[in-house]
Design an enzyme around this catalytic site. Structure first.
Site, PDB file in Angstrom:
ATOM      1  N   HIS D 153      24.328 -18.853  39.191  1.00 29.64           N
ATOM      2  CA  HIS D 153      25.169 -19.966  38.734  1.00 29.64           C
ATOM      3  C   HIS D 153      26.638 -19.626  38.949  1.00 29.64           C
ATOM      4  CE1 HIS D 153      25.225 -17.270  35.167  1.00 29.64           C
ATOM      5  NE2 HIS D 153      26.455 -17.704  35.039  1.00 29.64           N
ATOM      6  N   HIS D 200      21.144 -22.422  32.571  1.00 23.31           N
ATOM      7  CA  HIS D 200      22.277 -23.098  33.214  1.00 23.31           C
ATOM      8  C   HIS D 200      22.264 -22.829  34.709  1.00 23.31           C
ATOM      9  CE1 HIS D 200      23.685 -19.093  32.774  1.00 23.31           C
ATOM     10  NE2 HIS D 200      24.947 -19.291  32.754  1.00 23.31           N
ATOM     11  N   HIS D 215      33.653 -17.044  37.686  1.00 20.26           N
ATOM     12  CA  HIS D 215      32.718 -16.071  38.267  1.00 20.26           C
ATOM     13  C   HIS D 215      31.560 -16.786  38.947  1.00 20.26           C
ATOM     14  CE1 HIS D 215      30.974 -16.755  34.187  1.00 20.26           C
ATOM     15  NE2 HIS D 215      29.824 -16.681  34.828  1.00 20.26           N
ATOM     16  N   HIS D 247      25.142 -12.689  25.783  1.00 20.86           N
ATOM     17  CA  HIS D 247      25.801 -13.949  25.479  1.00 20.86           C
ATOM     18  C   HIS D 247      25.138 -14.608  24.272  1.00 20.86           C
ATOM     19  CE1 HIS D 247      28.149 -14.176  29.133  1.00 20.86           C
ATOM     20  NE2 HIS D 247      27.099 -14.151  29.912  1.00 20.86           N
ATOM     21  N   TYR D 256      30.325  -8.534  33.415  1.00 25.39           N
ATOM     22  CA  TYR D 256      31.305  -9.126  34.300  1.00 25.39           C
ATOM     23  C   TYR D 256      32.083  -8.018  34.987  1.00 25.39           C
ATOM     24  CZ  TYR D 256      30.629 -13.620  31.947  1.00 25.39           C
ATOM     25  OH  TYR D 256      30.096 -14.770  31.435  1.00 25.39           O
ATOM     26  N   GLU D 266      29.274 -11.887  38.003  1.00 22.71           N
ATOM     27  CA  GLU D 266      28.466 -11.566  36.831  1.00 22.71           C
ATOM     28  C   GLU D 266      27.103 -11.091  37.306  1.00 22.71           C
ATOM     29  OE1 GLU D 266      27.500 -14.982  34.383  1.00 22.71           O
ATOM     30  OE2 GLU D 266      26.919 -13.745  32.678  1.00 22.71           O
TER      31      GLU D 266
END
Ligand code: FE
Ligand code: FE
Ligand code: FE
Ligand code: FE
Lengths: 308, 308, 308, 308
Positions: D153, D200, D215, D247, D256, D266
């Protein structure tokens, strides 16, 4: 024999600011098992994979920190011999009678050059894990909180690191496993010592603040449990110092966090197997960050300044 | 001292039916590092996290199996003392001169009651892992195959288990960690012994076939590496005996498989920390399945019958 | 839209031989959450990471097995459209009124060529996990037993695999992800189908026993949880069929075991991400062992013969 | 159909300051596979578990950042339909001819309200992973560096978050999965959107700096691979922004870090399964720290300020 002398970190007495809050923390969040309370108001805990009666004792005080650091030795003959060796080395020793700590035999106590009270003892009541000794299962269900396997090691601070290091190596039979040298390339600023095949059982850091402790460490099974420990810490809004991450020193993985009284503890996992025929790893001053925190490669302010 | 006497399994010499095929297997599939070949045609290997020159020696033969089992001891004084203790115990010993094995000092060899040749040695050249001793990294990239950390233990079989067990406990200082009792509830059918804080360094099984070996075990980091080991085994069509699964005994996780010559090996991970103040776990005969294979709860035919 | 039509396996109704024993098993051992009981004596469960009211319903019967297999679809319009499509395809459908299952809307039920009753539904009460929808924590403490994340998929058996496969692909929009061909190199002996980015949501196996089920699968987080599941199974003496190990098909890791009524279930983890632009993997008949059990490379008798 | 429309993030073109250094970084450290170079000097990479020709294109520039963000759609009919939908919505689109990117069909490009260039395409040459499509193994040996599974993503920044969010939801069929509200309790400060069952596929953050990227994320298998990724980063002295940690949003684990040109990337693992019948999680402004970094519970300066 193969494993003789000093066996392992056996217990530690911690000062907490509020006893009730701390019992709750050590039971529900760190996930220790309460095993007793004594007439002096002290509360005793063990980790679920420890068999002896306790490894952590807490007492209420107006000041956090640790009272003493106890190592279990192989047997009473070893206790007598090590006491004699200590006296020969010029260290004053004191015998604390059996029963002073619940279910615990006589302890030999002495002060080391960095100002800490160290204890040796040979006897503590074996209450077992809950698995039994015949056809044991491998799993304990219903464990609460972080639920470490055992008390693993301490990092303690004081001025005369050399003196304490030598006493542990020369008298108590520990091996030097890793060291951080100062800017002069000669002075030990920190040392990691082992009395077993663990990568360390105690660490000393040179620090003007004598008789202080940086952290007690509790052992976790796997890196996945380290993650779970961090998750539980945030769930309960425990103050995390740093982690999860890896140490360069010992290659272990770690989280540092604080109990409700501000005592730092570590949830530690891994580390390579050490044998006393192995030469130590040396870290130079410019790589101290990588040595301690392999991923951030720098020390954080709080890690450096807070001791109790 | 805390870790004295016998330190650990140090090397083993294995007979293979086809040398070239075996070199390829131990290099590419098990993922050991070749460290030398000697005039006698033997090939030497170490695991990536071992610092001494070698832990596995293979030689071509028309019959698989193991020639001898070597333990490293703390130092030359220990070697001399243990040899004297063995002789006092009535065991004949032989000195094999330094250099007979590449980069290895003098070895004290003796036969134990189960018929196996055991060796003790104090010196082997330290060639290090590839990380160096100053500011080491924690990771070695480009490792091939399964790539275990170290030689971990052996399970060996013979008639006089009691004799070999007593010799290891009474003379070499090992501790009894776990045992399986026979149907009579008294006789040891199998014992797991430790000279360290590992849950075992050697295991003996009562078996009419003297001087036989069930497996040598190599240590893996994590349960995820055990899965990866099984994946690599199937990729290379290695014959798997059983696994991945957990042992009831030691709580370790495991795969048993065979090298191209039919020598069984184990890729082992975990196991609890053992200390010599701990009483042994006992398994009863009816729970032998759970003891060995905690998940299947029964022994498989091949596990029971094949030794080399 | 990107995710449309059929979303996921939503519920299944299982026949158990003893209701009380089964409630205990599904609560304490598999670790589901009981969410309700209805007037007909059925008991409802959900997994801790599912938000809808239930995914497993059990009812007492004198014969184990499954009554029906329910898929949730995106919305009521989708339900109507899919029912129309089914009828156009020549499939008779039945509407089961809302409320027949607790907290569940109208269901469209139909029989597929392999004899199974499949249901589609668009509405079920969302009761949430216990984390809430505002600033949720990431961890639920105090989970019991194996505690899977969700109902993942079924493997069901019957004669007309081709018919059921085509219906799922052509009418319900599933994709063929993997297949095992028979000895003729042409006939599908087993197919794995997905309606999402999961490697499979349902599998069909060609079998003379129509309307039978091989297993329902529950999803686990990690390979470490698969190990823990196996440990819990042995702790509670659950009958394990096989595992832990990896599938060649889907690359997932797995344990197969039986509930107290002899219904096989799977605790499944992993599997690659599938997208409908990907061509299927094909397995040939001679590699069926590796396809199903990547490590043993052969099917076991019980796996082949037991369906309910 | 069940998975329709937009399938997944398919490729992204990145600007790097030094091409040779970047090729070395993306090959040896991130561990991608180089699959081609074009006449314009661009270099193409794919992840080992991706089957299409490439997912990352790099080109030399005097300024880091990303040129465009490409999503693969189900087929050419979908591409045509989505282009028509975009135009109906008032978005200007451009067709980039097949072959402009190596082995890639026609692309429909358009600018979204936050200033980014988004592309849709239906065709890219399938070159496969190295496992083949018949009886594939489950493991690829000899992978280098971090070796992620796939491009996962992006998080991109711009002023008109609402406009870009609505376009992705209303036209492209994405679902809102999680959101962070501003201090007013109403305004979306950041949104996480999915076109699949992933938690996501893209995230938007409200930021005055239009057309910037925070990112690109690459998917890792397990938390143990996240640790290994961090170890490899330090081994190669890659600049780590933060991690490993979890997260709050998506429950995924993460690191990261920055490529040699200062582009943040990431390495992401996990995240729950999302379905479009699920309501979004909402995070309030005071919990933004926990939302992003569940363990530190606060954002770090660099995370907030650096975009490219
Ligand atoms: Fe520590
Ligand atoms: Fe073994
Ligand atoms: Fe399955
Ligand atoms: Fe991200």
């Amino acid at each position: 024999m193969a494993m003789t002398g000093v066996l392992r970190p056996g217990h530690t007495q911690l000062r907490v600011l509020n006893l009730e809050e701390s019992i709750k923390f050590y039971t529900d969040v760190l996930g220790l098992v309460e095993t007793g309370r004594d007439a002096g108001g002290r509360v005793y805990f063990k980790c679920h994979d420890e068999r002896d009666h306790h490894s952590l004792i807490i007492r209420e005080s107006d000041r956090s920190g640790m009272d003493f650091y106890g190592f279990k030795v192989l047997d009473k003959a070893t206790l007598d011999r090590l006491e004699a060796d200590l006296r020969d080395y010029g260290v004053a020793t004191e015998r604390i009678p059996a029963g002073d700590l619940l279910e615990t035999g006589e302890r030999v106590r002495f002060e080391i050059p960095t100002g800490h009270l160290i204890e040796l003892y040979a006897e503590k009541k074996e209450i077992g894990d809950s698995l039994g000794y015949v056809n044991p299962d491998v799993i304990i269900e219903g464990r609460k909180g972080i639920s470490p396997l055992r008390l693993d090691h301490w990092q303690i601070h004081g001025r005369d690191l050399d003196g304490s290091r030598d006493l542990f190596v020369d008298v108590l039979g520990f091996s030097l496993v890793e060291r951080i040298l100062g800017e002069d390339g000669k002075t030990d600023m920190a040392v990691w010592l082992s009395c077993s095949t663990k990568a360390h059982d105690i660490a000393f850091v040179r620090d003007d603040r004598d008789n202080t402790v940086h952290h007690a460490a509790f052992l976790l099974d796997t890196w996945e449990h380290v993650l779970r420990a961090a998750d539980i810490m945030t769930k309960h809004r425990v103050s995390i110092d740093i982690g999860p991450l890896r140490h360069g020193i010992t290659r272990g993985t770690t989280i540092y966090a604080f109990d409700p009284s501000g005592n730092r503890f570590e949830t530690f996992c891994g580390g390579y197997n050490f044998y006393p025929d192995m030469q130590p790893y040396t870290w130079t001053w410019d790589e101290i960050g990588t040595a301690i925190f392999y991923h951030t490669r720098q020390l954080n302010e709080r890690f450096l300044t807070v001791v109790t």
